[in-house]
Motif scaffolding. Structure first.
Motif, PDB file in Angstrom:
ATOM      1  N   THR A 216      -6.192  -6.867  40.758  1.00 24.82           N
ATOM      2  CA  THR A 216      -6.309  -5.447  40.426  1.00 24.82           C
ATOM      3  C   THR A 216      -7.311  -4.705  41.295  1.00 24.82           C
ATOM      4  OG1 THR A 216      -7.959  -5.999  38.730  1.00 24.82           O
ATOM      5  CG2 THR A 216      -5.653  -5.851  38.032  1.00 24.82           C
ATOM      6  N   LYS A 217      -8.162  -5.446  42.012  1.00 22.68           N
ATOM      7  CA  LYS A 217      -9.139  -4.802  42.901  1.00 22.68           C
ATOM      8  C   LYS A 217      -9.491  -5.754  44.036  1.00 22.68           C
ATOM      9  CE  LYS A 217     -13.042  -6.224  39.970  1.00 22.68           C
ATOM     10  NZ  LYS A 217     -14.251  -5.771  39.253  1.00 22.68           N
ATOM     11  N   ALA A 218     -10.192  -5.223  45.012  1.00 19.75           N
ATOM     12  CA  ALA A 218     -10.545  -6.016  46.191  1.00 19.75           C
ATOM     13  C   ALA A 218     -11.823  -6.815  45.938  1.00 19.75           C
ATOM     14  CB  ALA A 218     -10.732  -5.099  47.395  1.00 19.75           C
ATOM     15  N   GLY A 219     -11.921  -7.947  46.616  1.00 26.27           N
ATOM     16  CA  GLY A 219     -13.122  -8.781  46.485  1.00 26.27           C
ATOM     17  C   GLY A 219     -12.827 -10.221  46.872  1.00 26.27           C
ATOM     18  N   TYR A 220     -13.857 -11.030  46.936  1.00 19.92           N
ATOM     19  CA  TYR A 220     -13.704 -12.435  47.310  1.00 19.92           C
ATOM     20  C   TYR A 220     -13.347 -13.294  46.094  1.00 19.92           C
ATOM     21  CZ  TYR A 220     -15.416 -11.856  52.075  1.00 19.92           C
ATOM     22  OH  TYR A 220     -15.549 -11.501  53.387  1.00 19.92           O
ATOM     23  N   PHE A 221     -12.568 -14.326  46.356  1.00 18.55           N
ATOM     24  CA  PHE A 221     -12.195 -15.298  45.333  1.00 18.55           C
ATOM     25  C   PHE A 221     -13.037 -16.559  45.545  1.00 18.55           C
ATOM     26  CE2 PHE A 221      -9.479 -19.025  44.287  1.00 18.55           C
ATOM     27  CZ  PHE A 221      -9.419 -18.842  42.909  1.00 18.55           C
ATOM     28  N   TYR A 222     -13.734 -16.990  44.509  1.00 16.88           N
ATOM     29  CA  TYR A 222     -14.704 -18.065  44.664  1.00 16.88           C
ATOM     30  C   TYR A 222     -14.354 -19.357  43.930  1.00 16.88           C
ATOM     31  CZ  TYR A 222     -17.860 -14.786  46.896  1.00 16.88           C
ATOM     32  OH  TYR A 222     -18.411 -13.885  47.770  1.00 16.88           O
ATOM     33  N   LYS A 241       0.215 -22.149  39.417  1.00 16.64           N
ATOM     34  CA  LYS A 241      -0.057 -22.180  40.847  1.00 16.64           C
ATOM     35  C   LYS A 241      -1.029 -21.048  41.188  1.00 16.64           C
ATOM     36  CE  LYS A 241       0.541 -22.227  45.438  1.00 16.64           C
ATOM     37  NZ  LYS A 241       0.027 -23.255  46.341  1.00 16.64           N
ATOM     38  N   ILE A 242      -2.209 -21.393  41.730  1.00  9.18           N
ATOM     39  CA  ILE A 242      -3.161 -20.384  42.197  1.00  9.18           C
ATOM     40  C   ILE A 242      -2.770 -20.031  43.629  1.00  9.18           C
ATOM     41  CG2 ILE A 242      -5.578 -19.832  42.596  1.00  9.18           C
ATOM     42  CD1 ILE A 242      -4.844 -20.343  39.664  1.00  9.18           C
ATOM     43  N   ALA A 243      -2.521 -18.754  43.885  1.00 10.42           N
ATOM     44  CA  ALA A 243      -1.912 -18.335  45.149  1.00 10.42           C
ATOM     45  C   ALA A 243      -2.908 -18.028  46.254  1.00 10.42           C
ATOM     46  CB  ALA A 243      -1.037 -17.103  44.903  1.00 10.42           C
ATOM     47  N   VAL A 244      -4.206 -18.047  45.972  1.00 11.92           N
ATOM     48  CA  VAL A 244      -5.209 -17.735  46.999  1.00 11.92           C
ATOM     49  C   VAL A 244      -6.185 -18.892  47.104  1.00 11.92           C
ATOM     50  CG1 VAL A 244      -5.055 -15.230  46.798  1.00 11.92           C
ATOM     51  CG2 VAL A 244      -6.573 -16.484  45.268  1.00 11.92           C
ATOM     52  N   SER A 245      -6.695 -19.106  48.304  1.00 14.65           N
ATOM     53  CA  SER A 245      -7.648 -20.190  48.528  1.00 14.65           C
ATOM     54  C   SER A 245      -9.068 -19.705  48.316  1.00 14.65           C
ATOM     55  CB  SER A 245      -7.495 -20.758  49.941  1.00 14.65           C
ATOM     56  OG  SER A 245      -7.715 -19.756  50.905  1.00 14.65           O
ATOM     57  N   LYS A 246      -9.959 -20.648  48.071  1.00 15.92           N
ATOM     58  CA  LYS A 246     -11.360 -20.334  47.832  1.00 15.92           C
ATOM     59  C   LYS A 246     -11.966 -19.618  49.040  1.00 15.92           C
ATOM     60  CE  LYS A 246     -13.732 -23.401  45.604  1.00 15.92           C
ATOM     61  NZ  LYS A 246     -14.536 -24.583  45.249  1.00 15.92           N
ATOM     62  N   ASP A 247     -12.768 -18.590  48.767  1.00 15.20           N
ATOM     63  CA  ASP A 247     -13.457 -17.802  49.785  1.00 15.20           C
ATOM     64  C   ASP A 247     -12.525 -16.825  50.500  1.00 15.20           C
ATOM     65  OD1 ASP A 247     -16.106 -17.400  50.657  1.00 15.20           O
ATOM     66  OD2 ASP A 247     -15.628 -18.231  52.614  1.00 15.20           O
ATOM     67  N   GLU A 248     -11.302 -16.647  49.981  1.00 17.74           N
ATOM     68  CA  GLU A 248     -10.371 -15.687  50.584  1.00 17.74           C
ATOM     69  C   GLU A 248     -10.636 -14.294  50.025  1.00 17.74           C
ATOM     70  OE1 GLU A 248      -5.517 -14.885  50.821  1.00 17.74           O
ATOM     71  OE2 GLU A 248      -6.309 -16.866  50.278  1.00 17.74           O
ATOM     72  N   TYR A 249     -10.478 -13.293  50.875  1.00 20.85           N
ATOM     73  CA  TYR A 249     -10.698 -11.915  50.436  1.00 20.85           C
ATOM     74  C   TYR A 249      -9.410 -11.363  49.829  1.00 20.85           C
ATOM     75  CZ  TYR A 249     -12.439  -7.135  50.400  1.00 20.85           C
ATOM     76  OH  TYR A 249     -12.855  -5.892  49.997  1.00 20.85           O
ATOM     77  N   LEU A 250      -9.517 -10.873  48.612  1.00 20.57           N
ATOM     78  CA  LEU A 250      -8.370 -10.336  47.883  1.00 20.57           C
ATOM     79  C   LEU A 250      -8.259  -8.831  48.095  1.00 20.57           C
ATOM     80  CD1 LEU A 250      -8.788 -12.167  44.460  1.00 20.57           C
ATOM     81  CD2 LEU A 250      -7.088 -12.665  46.212  1.00 20.57           C
ATOM     82  N   LEU A 251      -7.042  -8.368  48.243  1.00 27.46           N
ATOM     83  CA  LEU A 251      -6.746  -6.947  48.268  1.00 27.46           C
ATOM     84  C   LEU A 251      -5.983  -6.588  47.000  1.00 27.46           C
ATOM     85  CD1 LEU A 251      -5.669  -6.589  51.995  1.00 27.46           C
ATOM     86  CD2 LEU A 251      -7.821  -5.834  50.971  1.00 27.46           C
ATOM     87  N   PRO A 252      -6.057  -5.366  46.555  1.00 23.59           N
ATOM     88  CA  PRO A 252      -5.336  -4.980  45.332  1.00 23.59           C
ATOM     89  C   PRO A 252      -3.839  -5.269  45.431  1.00 23.59           C
ATOM     90  CG  PRO A 252      -6.884  -3.268  45.968  1.00 23.59           C
ATOM     91  CD  PRO A 252      -6.873  -4.266  47.089  1.00 23.59           C
TER      92      PRO A 252
END
Length: 428
Positions: A216-222, A241-252
Motif C-alpha cells: 500500500t506504500k513505498a518502503g523497504y521490506f526487512y 508465497k512471499i513475492a519480495v526478497s529481503k532488503d528489496e524496496y517496495l513501491l505501491p
C-alpha cells in the motif's frame, strides 16, 4: 493481533538496541540510581570499618572529597567529549573512504557503547555523591565508601579510555571491518545451510486462482515472522508465497503476498511482515553482507583511494562466501508444523547475486590486470566447487566468458594478455 504486536515489538527492540545511545543510557541511568541506593544503605559502621582496616582509603575531609569528585567529574566529562568526537570521526571516515552501508555495524559496536556508558555513569554517580556532602553544624557528613567507589569509577574510566583508544584505532582499519562483515555473513550462510531451507521441497506453481495482496506504500521490506506465517498457513489451510526478497524496496501496488485461496482474514498476514522499517544487518541477510564487501572493494579502486590491496582482500572473502552460497538452494521453502502446507520466501538467486558483484568489479576494475586475474581465479575455483544445483556451474561459466571479453577489450598490453590467456585456458 498478537503476531502484529510481536513484529512491532521486535522491530522497535532492534532499533533501540542498535542505537549508539542504548548502552550509554542504560549504564548511566543504572549508576545514577545506584548512587542513591549506596548512599541510602551506607551507615557509620561501613565508614568506621574502613577507617579501622584501611584508613588510607577513606577521605574524611570534606574539602578534599569535594575537590577530588569535582576533578573527576570535569576530567571524565572531557574524556567523554573526546571519545564521542573520535566516534564521529570514525563514522565519517568509514562513510567517505569505504561505504555508508558500513555505518550501522560500526555504530552497534557494543564495546565502544559500554565505554561511553561508563563515562556518563561515572559523571552521574559522582554528581549525586558530591551533592550528598552537606553541612551539619560545623561539620560535614561524609559517606566514605560512596566517595571511595566514585574514585574507583574514575580509575576505571581512565583504564577504559586506554582500551577505547586501542579499540577505535583497530575498528577503523579496513581489514578488520571486512573481516567482521565476512564473519557475520559466513555465520548466516552456515545457519541457512543447516536449516530446513536446504532440504529439497517442492512448491505448487502460482496460478490466476491465487489471491494477491499488494503493498500500500513505498518502503523497504526487512523480513517475516516465519513462525507466525507457519501458524497462519496451518490455521487457514493455505500455501503462502512471499513475492519480495529481503532488503528489496517496495513501491505501491506491488505484489507482496500470494495465498493459494481467497480468505476473509487474508490482510492479517501483513502483520507478520516486517515492512518499511528495520535494521540492515549482514548477520540476518547474507546478500547484504556480500553487497557491502563488494562496495568496499569497488570504493578501494577509486582514484581518490587507490587501494588495490583492499580490493584483492574483498575478492578473497567473496570467493569463500560464494562457495558457501553454492551449497544452498535458490528456493527458500518451509513446511508448517503438520507438514501439510508450505511457505516460500523470495530470495536473491545465485545467478543474480554473483552477476551484481562481478558487474561492479568489471565496470570499475576492467583496466587493472591484477584485479581481473583475481576475479578469473575466483571463478575457476567456484567452477570446481561442489554445488547444490548444476545451474550454478553454468552461471559461473557464463561469468567467465563475460570476464574474458572485458579483458580482451580493455587490457591492451601483450604480456598481460598472454598471462590472462593461460588463466582462461580450458574454461572459455
Amino acid at each position: 493481533m498478537f503476531s502484529k504486536i510481536k513484529v512491532k515489538t521486535v522491530t522497535i527492540f532492534k532499533a533501540i538496541t542498535n542505537s549508539i545511545a542504548f548502552y550509554p543510557t542504560i549504564i548511566s541511568v543504572g549508576l545514577f540510581f545506584f548512587a542513591f541506593l549506596l548512599l541510602y544503605l551506607e551507615t557509620d559502621k561501613v565508614t568506621k570499618f574502613l577507617l579501622e582496616h584501611a584508613s588510607f582509603l577513606v577521605i574524611n575531609n570534606s574539602e578534599t572529597a569535594r575537590s577530588i569528585l569535582s576533578t573527576l567529574i570535569g576530567g571524565i566529562l572531557s574524556l567523554t567529549v573526546f571519545s564521542f568526537s573520535m566516534v564521529m570521526i570514525l563514522l565519517n571516515q568509514a562513510s567517505s573512504n569505504f561505504s555508508p552501508r558500513l555505518l550501522p555495524g560500526l555504530i552497534s559496536n557494543k564495546r565502544n557503547q559500554i565505554v561511553l556508558g561508563v563515562y556518563l555513569g561515572t559523571i552521574s554517580y559522582n554528581i549525586v555523591v558530591l551533592i550528598s556532602i552537606l553541612p551539619s553544624g560545623d561539620k560535614y557528613t561524609l559517606n566514605g565508601f560512596s566517595i571511595l567507589f566514585g574514585i574507583a569509577l574514575g580509575f576505571l574510566s581512565l583504564a577504559l579510555f586506554v582500551f577505547f583508544i586501542h579499540s577505535i584505532s583497530t575498528a577503523i582499519q579496513i581489514g578488520n571491518i571486512l573481516k567482521d562483515i565476512f564473519k557475520n555473513t559466513k555465520k548466516r550462510l552456515n545457519a541457512l545451510s543447516d536449516s530446513e531451507w536446504n532440504k529439497k521441497i517442492d512448491f505448487p506453481n502460482i496460478t490466476s486462482d491465487w489471491s494477491v495482496i499488494r503493498s500500500t506504500k513505498a518502503g523497504y521490506f526487512y523480513g517475516v515472522n516465519l513462525e507466525g506465517l507457519k501458524d497462519f498457513a496451518q490455521k487457514n489451510e493455505t500455501n503462502i508465497k512471499i513475492a519480495v526478497s529481503k532488503d528489496e524496496y517496495l513501491l505501491p501496488n506491488m505484489p507482496l503476498v500470494y495465498l493459494e485461496k481467497k480468505l476473509e482474514n487474508e490482510k492479517d498476514v501483513i502483520s507478520l511482515l516486517n515492512l518499511y522499517a528495520g535494521t540492515r544487518d549482514a548477520s540476518e541477510n547474507f546478500a547484504l553482507g556480500i553487497r557491502q564487501i563488494t562496495e568496499v572493494g569497488i570504493k578501494a579502486m577509486s582514484p581518490a583511494i587507490n587501494d588495490p590491496g583492499t580490493a584483492n582482500m574483498s575478492i578473497d572473502y567473496l570467493t569463500e562466501l560464494f562457495a558457501l552460497r553454492m551449497e544452498i538452494s535458490d528456493r527458500e521453502i518451509y513446511y508448517t508444523e503438520d507438514e501439510n502446507y508450505k511457505i516460500e520466501l523470495e530470495t536473491v538467486n545465485f545467478s543474480e547475486l554473483i552477476y551484481r558483484s562481478l558487474a561492479a568489479y568489471r565496470q570499475y576494475c576492467k583496466h587493472d590486470i591484477l584485479i581481473m586475474e583475481k576475479l578469473a581465479k575466483m571463478l575457476k575455483y567456484l567452477l570446481n566447487h561442489p554445488c547444490e544445483n548444476e545451474r550454478y556451474a553454468d552461471t559461473i561459466k557464463k561469468q567467465l566468458h563475460i570476464l574474458y571479453e572485458d579483458c580482451q577489450t580493455n587490457i591492451e598490453n601483450k604480456s598481460d594478455n598472454e598471462r590472462l590467456e593461460k588463466i582462461f585456458e580450458g574454461v572459455v
